[in-house]
Write an enzyme that holds these catalytic residues in place. Sequence first.
Site, PDB file in Angstrom:
ATOM      1  N   THR A 503       0.810  -1.219   0.000  1.00 13.52           N
ATOM      2  CA  THR A 503       0.000   0.000   0.000  1.00 13.52           C
ATOM      3  C   THR A 503       0.841   1.267   0.000  1.00 13.52           C
ATOM      4  OG1 THR A 503      -0.182  -0.314   2.400  1.00 13.52           O
ATOM      5  CG2 THR A 503      -2.047  -0.994   1.062  1.00 13.52           C
ATOM      6  N   ARG A 547      -0.295   8.130   7.865  1.00 11.01           N
ATOM      7  CA  ARG A 547      -0.858   9.186   8.703  1.00 11.01           C
ATOM      8  C   ARG A 547       0.066   9.448   9.891  1.00 11.01           C
ATOM      9  NH1 ARG A 547      -7.073   6.860   8.746  1.00 11.01           N
ATOM     10  NH2 ARG A 547      -7.256   6.636   6.499  1.00 11.01           N
ATOM     11  N   GLY A 569      -1.862   6.016  -4.954  1.00 15.03           N
ATOM     12  CA  GLY A 569      -1.635   4.838  -5.779  1.00 15.03           C
ATOM     13  C   GLY A 569      -1.937   5.127  -7.238  1.00 15.03           C
TER      14      GLY A 569
END
Length: 601
Positions: A503, A547, A569
């Site tokens: 990710t 974050r 992405g």
Amino acid sequence: FFLSPGDISTMLSAPVRPARVARAAALPGLYDAAAPLVVPRRRPTSPANFRREKTSSSRLRTRPRPRASTAATTPCTTLESHFEELRARNPEANLIPIYRRIMGDQLTPILAYKKLEESSRDTQHSFLFESVNNGTQQGRYSFVGAQPLVEIVAKGNSVEVREKVDGEAHYRVTRSISSDPLAIPEEISKEWRVPAEDLAADQNFPSEVFTGGWVGYCGYDTVRYVYQGKLPFEDAPMDDRDVPDMHLALYQDTVLFDHATKLTYVVCWVDTRSSSLEDGKVRLENLLRVLQDPRPTNLSYGNVDLNLQRKSTKQPTSNFTKDEFMDAIQATKEHILAGDVFQLVLSQRFERKTEADPFSVYRALRVVNPSPYMAYIRTKDATIVSSSPEILCRVDRSRKNKRTVTNRPLAGTRRRGVDAEEDAALEADLLQDEKEIAEHVMLVDLGRNDVGKVSKKGSVQVEKLMEVERYSHVMHISSTVTGEVLDELTCWDALRAALPAGTVSGAPKVRAMQILDELEKSKRGPYGGGFGWAAFGGGMDMALALRTMVVCEGEKAGEWVCHLQAGAGVVADSRPEAEFEETVNKAAALGRAIDLAEEAF
């Protein structure tokens, strides 16, 4: 826990071979216990504060209820017998915990952290972990610690092992070169022997969660230790902050909050090879005195007048101009069309200066964006302030005493609705978005590959597929992949296999990271790596550093520099403008916490 210079040199030069660890004396008195604990005596104000006793003449009389002595001053007979019983039943054990349970209704994790920090001789190293699930449900446990015994700090292949000397705030530092600095805490951990079965059977001890061990972060670039030939440090982008790639500290004394039972556990681990029960009792009693000290801390109150749902309007500076980032997105799409990668997560780093101290920013962030992995990790070089939603790597023994590795990819996002009806509509739209679904399935496959590298044949399972999880501001598609860890491997092997998550890199991962080395302008540092803990008992829980703010001291007195990094992405049909705005919006959400800290404190 301590290493001699010779041992360290041997370990660093050949990290794959087990290293002997020299032992030193224990460190009693890590906290300032000069001022005795004073418990104010209250006058009885109602009959409820009295007890009645029958006298010899059958008359009733009253007398004040005697106050119970505090845990810090209670004789440790039960503690001693329990300790010796554990030693007798587990002669091979060399790490045994002693602990006290205290009522948790007058102490919060924030207050406990502040007490430990203010009383500590070493104010540069400490941590606080908290959790909120689904945006509104408080996690069961919170963890606090200060005064680590050992630190392992790596920048590239250069390693410093910092040992605390005689309980003082300074360290003895040993420097060397290692091809894999992760092997150092791994080899030390292999020598730990914990009475795991007896602790699991002790209903009064929270053996299933973290009570001591390694705490810290392994940054994005620690993956270069795994793929040394394909991802050398020489190819990394410019390092303009000098923040370590890895920082792990060994905490022997911790405070655990169980929010379900309203109990607080104060835990000190005793290394029977180098220290005694008496040494552990001194540490435990001093720690209890600090936590139960009635004197106020330097913890300011905060007024929350900001609209927390709005994004920050203050514009931070980026290490990219907009045109440069758009060009990088276009270059990424060309790599995708050429078949180099399917997806690439391109990020930019924002910088914002503030006079709000890092702990105030953390206090604000836990209000603005409560998440499953909220962390405040203070080190000498930088402070990590995070509200991550995602697991990077978890290893535990929660299932039939088998070691289970867990990976939970999060991909696919929608904002939260203004009410339940809009929430449901946005969830349905998210699950029907072909692009979001395709990206998520690809990341689930990456997770299966990562878990499969360290798992027994046939044990890898996708336990949950494409469930929607709700957070304070957004909802994500989540899946859960598990496997049973191979007997010959450790949690550190599982971490190596997981770094970095797809990710934050792309697919396939190695080629995506090579392209990121060409396109991104600055070394990522902690962002995109993992932070969390590795316990004495062999478990591990590392969150993905999303974050996450990296806070460093500014050039001016009282100034702090907050680095906020966010990625998007990129796939073949991505629109550059939309991807750029996604990174800006993600950073603005973190910036709102800085806004609140500046206004509230």
